[in-house]
Design a protein around this motif. Structure first.
Motif, PDB file in Angstrom:
ATOM      1  N   PRO A 149     -10.097  -4.663  -0.658  1.00  0.00           N
ATOM      2  CA  PRO A 149     -11.254  -3.795  -0.902  1.00  0.00           C
ATOM      3  C   PRO A 149     -11.431  -2.692   0.135  1.00  0.00           C
ATOM      4  CG  PRO A 149     -11.953  -5.965  -0.131  1.00  0.00           C
ATOM      5  CD  PRO A 149     -10.485  -6.064  -0.403  1.00  0.00           C
ATOM      6  N   SER A 150     -10.670  -2.726   1.242  1.00  0.00           N
ATOM      7  CA  SER A 150     -10.759  -1.632   2.215  1.00  0.00           C
ATOM      8  C   SER A 150     -10.177  -0.338   1.648  1.00  0.00           C
ATOM      9  CB  SER A 150     -10.045  -2.001   3.516  1.00  0.00           C
ATOM     10  OG  SER A 150      -8.639  -2.019   3.354  1.00  0.00           O
TER      11      SER A 150
ATOM     12  N   LEU B  99      -2.494   9.851  -8.654  1.00  0.00           N
ATOM     13  CA  LEU B  99      -3.511   8.956  -8.104  1.00  0.00           C
ATOM     14  C   LEU B  99      -3.192   8.736  -6.634  1.00  0.00           C
ATOM     15  CD1 LEU B  99      -4.920   5.761  -9.739  1.00  0.00           C
ATOM     16  CD2 LEU B  99      -4.049   5.661  -7.407  1.00  0.00           C
ATOM     17  N   ARG B 100      -4.122   9.103  -5.777  1.00  0.00           N
ATOM     18  CA  ARG B 100      -3.938   8.940  -4.339  1.00  0.00           C
ATOM     19  C   ARG B 100      -4.996   7.981  -3.800  1.00  0.00           C
ATOM     20  NH1 ARG B 100      -3.472  14.242  -0.845  1.00  0.00           N
ATOM     21  NH2 ARG B 100      -1.367  14.147  -1.727  1.00  0.00           N
ATOM     22  N   LEU B 101      -4.544   6.996  -3.023  1.00  0.00           N
ATOM     23  CA  LEU B 101      -5.424   5.979  -2.454  1.00  0.00           C
ATOM     24  C   LEU B 101      -5.568   6.177  -0.952  1.00  0.00           C
ATOM     25  CD1 LEU B 101      -3.921   2.836  -4.228  1.00  0.00           C
ATOM     26  CD2 LEU B 101      -5.857   4.215  -4.974  1.00  0.00           C
ATOM     27  N   ASP B 102      -6.737   5.784  -0.443  1.00  0.00           N
ATOM     28  CA  ASP B 102      -6.961   5.869   1.001  1.00  0.00           C
ATOM     29  C   ASP B 102      -8.010   4.833   1.380  1.00  0.00           C
ATOM     30  OD1 ASP B 102      -6.676   6.681   3.595  1.00  0.00           O
ATOM     31  OD2 ASP B 102      -7.189   8.779   3.218  1.00  0.00           O
ATOM     32  N   ARG B 103      -8.125   4.630   2.679  1.00  0.00           N
ATOM     33  CA  ARG B 103      -9.138   3.738   3.233  1.00  0.00           C
ATOM     34  C   ARG B 103     -10.204   4.573   3.921  1.00  0.00           C
ATOM     35  NH1 ARG B 103      -4.287   0.643   4.267  1.00  0.00           N
ATOM     36  NH2 ARG B 103      -4.452  -1.393   3.258  1.00  0.00           N
ATOM     37  N   GLY B 104     -11.461   4.218   3.704  1.00  0.00           N
ATOM     38  CA  GLY B 104     -12.533   4.967   4.331  1.00  0.00           C
ATOM     39  C   GLY B 104     -13.749   4.983   3.450  1.00  0.00           C
TER      40      GLY B 104
ATOM     41  N   PHE C 190       0.815  -1.211   0.000  1.00  0.00           N
ATOM     42  CA  PHE C 190       0.000   0.000   0.000  1.00  0.00           C
ATOM     43  C   PHE C 190       0.849   1.262   0.000  1.00  0.00           C
ATOM     44  CE2 PHE C 190      -2.543   3.182   2.467  1.00  0.00           C
ATOM     45  CZ  PHE C 190      -3.496   3.420   1.487  1.00  0.00           C
ATOM     46  N   GLU C 191       1.912   1.282   0.812  1.00  0.00           N
ATOM     47  CA  GLU C 191       2.735   2.478   0.896  1.00  0.00           C
ATOM     48  C   GLU C 191       3.388   2.814  -0.442  1.00  0.00           C
ATOM     49  OE1 GLU C 191       2.566   0.193   3.273  1.00  0.00           O
ATOM     50  OE2 GLU C 191       1.578   1.521   4.733  1.00  0.00           O
ATOM     51  N   GLN C 192       3.678   1.784  -1.242  1.00  0.00           N
ATOM     52  CA  GLN C 192       4.337   2.016  -2.525  1.00  0.00           C
ATOM     53  C   GLN C 192       3.411   2.603  -3.578  1.00  0.00           C
ATOM     54  OE1 GLN C 192       5.800  -1.992  -3.072  1.00  0.00           O
ATOM     55  NE2 GLN C 192       7.867  -1.447  -2.438  1.00  0.00           N
ATOM     56  N   ILE C 193       2.108   2.414  -3.426  1.00  0.00           N
ATOM     57  CA  ILE C 193       1.189   2.890  -4.469  1.00  0.00           C
ATOM     58  C   ILE C 193       0.182   3.907  -3.963  1.00  0.00           C
ATOM     59  CG2 ILE C 193       1.356   0.787  -5.846  1.00  0.00           C
ATOM     60  CD1 ILE C 193      -1.409   0.004  -4.646  1.00  0.00           C
ATOM     61  N   ARG C 194       0.235   4.238  -2.690  1.00  0.00           N
ATOM     62  CA  ARG C 194      -0.814   5.123  -2.162  1.00  0.00           C
ATOM     63  C   ARG C 194      -0.789   6.494  -2.830  1.00  0.00           C
ATOM     64  NH1 ARG C 194      -0.167   5.688   4.074  1.00  0.00           N
ATOM     65  NH2 ARG C 194      -2.132   6.780   3.690  1.00  0.00           N
ATOM     66  N   GLN C 195       0.349   6.879  -3.390  1.00  0.00           N
ATOM     67  CA  GLN C 195       0.407   8.085  -4.213  1.00  0.00           C
ATOM     68  C   GLN C 195       1.279   7.773  -5.425  1.00  0.00           C
ATOM     69  OE1 GLN C 195       0.335  11.976  -2.366  1.00  0.00           O
ATOM     70  NE2 GLN C 195       1.989  12.658  -3.701  1.00  0.00           N
TER      71      GLN C 195
ATOM     72  N   LEU D   7      -8.049  11.493  -8.056  1.00  0.00           N
ATOM     73  CA  LEU D   7      -7.276  11.733  -9.269  1.00  0.00           C
ATOM     74  C   LEU D   7      -7.111  13.237  -9.462  1.00  0.00           C
ATOM     75  CD1 LEU D   7      -9.034   9.215 -11.699  1.00  0.00           C
ATOM     76  CD2 LEU D   7      -7.006   8.819 -10.278  1.00  0.00           C
ATOM     77  N   ASP D   8      -5.861  13.675  -9.629  1.00  0.00           N
ATOM     78  CA  ASP D   8      -5.564  15.082  -9.883  1.00  0.00           C
ATOM     79  C   ASP D   8      -4.826  15.196 -11.208  1.00  0.00           C
ATOM     80  OD1 ASP D   8      -6.133  17.000  -7.424  1.00  0.00           O
ATOM     81  OD2 ASP D   8      -5.502  15.068  -6.599  1.00  0.00           O
ATOM     82  N   GLY D   9      -5.469  15.845 -12.194  1.00  0.00           N
ATOM     83  CA  GLY D   9      -4.861  16.017 -13.496  1.00  0.00           C
ATOM     84  C   GLY D   9      -4.006  17.267 -13.561  1.00  0.00           C
ATOM     85  N   HIS D  10      -2.865  17.178 -14.243  1.00  0.00           N
ATOM     86  CA  HIS D  10      -1.922  18.294 -14.373  1.00  0.00           C
ATOM     87  C   HIS D  10      -1.391  18.355 -15.800  1.00  0.00           C
ATOM     88  CE1 HIS D  10      -1.608  18.746  -9.937  1.00  0.00           C
ATOM     89  NE2 HIS D  10      -1.739  17.431  -9.943  1.00  0.00           N
TER      90      HIS D  10
END
Length: 297
Positions: free
Chosen positions: A204-205, A277-282, A168-173, A211-214
């Motif tokens: 799935p958690s 692309l930023r991932l999170d749980r919630g 998760f830490e490798q792909i969370r951003q 997504l932030d486009g630049h």
């Protein structure tokens, strides 16, 4: 064999000024546990806790100790791959120091140190940690034994073949790049997203995706803003086509406003043409179109 055990017991007996922890040779066992996120190879240490090798998805193994009684004082402990007593021609291998911070898990070794410990165990060596106690500063030694290690190591290797390619830490951003003036995902961008999708299906958690486009500064502001929007939508469409619910995705776009690096060269402009692309749980994020004051970079 009885002579070997007698020699071992004599050499590993605690000295008058040291506290030594190890399991009796006949009780030493290695245990393998794991799933697609992490594999662990551990040995219980009588009266202390356990020592274990941990390999997380996307990484090489590290070595650590666990002890609920928090024996270790802070500072630098010495890590050794100690020779077996019945192999007098061998010397102990000093693998350097580990930084002890206290707590139930006082340290994590480097990946290089863990690899050398695993090799040493296959050769009959013992992982040994030497330090001082938290209370009183007495000499402290913790030792794991190589008994019955070979079969457990094979089981550990089988476990690692089932690990995901990333954690998760490798792909969370993550950054998804785009060619100049283009809004379509290239092969590299699709490959990055495929790895992320593999993780999302396994966990799935992780159900919040931002997504932030630049863009770079090659065009005018309106053109750049539209490019950044369409790039973000291209990533969103790929995720949805591969099973990600649309309600879990938030799309934002910023044009050239937030460059990663100055747009001073073609190489730098390529870094700025991206979707972060930023991932999170919630709970699933609510879609928003307003540009934030502090976007993901």
């Amino acid at each position: 064999m009885r002579l070997r055990l007698l020699v071992l017991a004599c050499l590993l007996a605690p000295s008058a000024n040291a506290i030594t922890f190890q399991t009796r040779l006949e009780n030493a066992q290695w245990q393998v546990e794991g799933d697609q996120f992490e594999c662990r190879l551990s040995q219980a240490i009588a009266g202390f806790g356990k020592g274990e090798f941990v390999r997380r998805a996307g990484e090489q193994p590290t070595f650590r100790l666990q002890s609920p009684d928090r024996w270790f004082g802070t500072g630098a402990a010495t890590l050794l791959a100690a020779a077996a007593p019945w192999q007098p021609e061998r010397n102990d291998l000093n693998l350097g120091v580990v930084s002890v911070a206290g707590g139930d898990i006082p340290f994590n070794s480097s990946q290089l140190q863990a690899g050398r410990l695993l090799t040493g165990l296959l050769e009959g060596r013992s992982p040994v940690i030497r330090h001082r106690t938290l209370q009183g500063g007495d000499a402290l030694e913790v030792r794991l034994l190589p008994a019955r290690f070979g079969k457990a190591y094979e089981d550990f290797r089988v476990c690692t073949t089932k690990l995901l390619p990333v954690n998760f830490e490798q792909i969370r951003q993550s950054q998804i790049g785009f060619p100049a003036g283009d809004i379509a995902l290239d092969a590299l961008g699709q490959a990055k997203l495929d790895i992320i999708l593999q993780f999302l299906k396994a966990d799935p958690s992780v159900n919040v995706i931002q997504l932030d486009g630049h863009s770079d500064n090659s065009g005018n502001r309106l053109t750049n803003r539209d490019l950044s929007r369409r790039r973000a939508l291209s990533v969103e469409a790929y995720l949805i086509a591969n099973g990600v619910p649309k309600e879990q995705i938030t799309v934002r776009f910023h044009g050239e406003r937030y460059p990663l690096v100055p747009n001073s060269s073609e190489a730098n402009r390529a870094k700025n043409r991206r979707v972060t692309l930023r991932l999170d749980r919630g709970p699933a994020a609510v879609s928003a179109t307003a540009a934030p004051t502090a976007p993901a970079s």
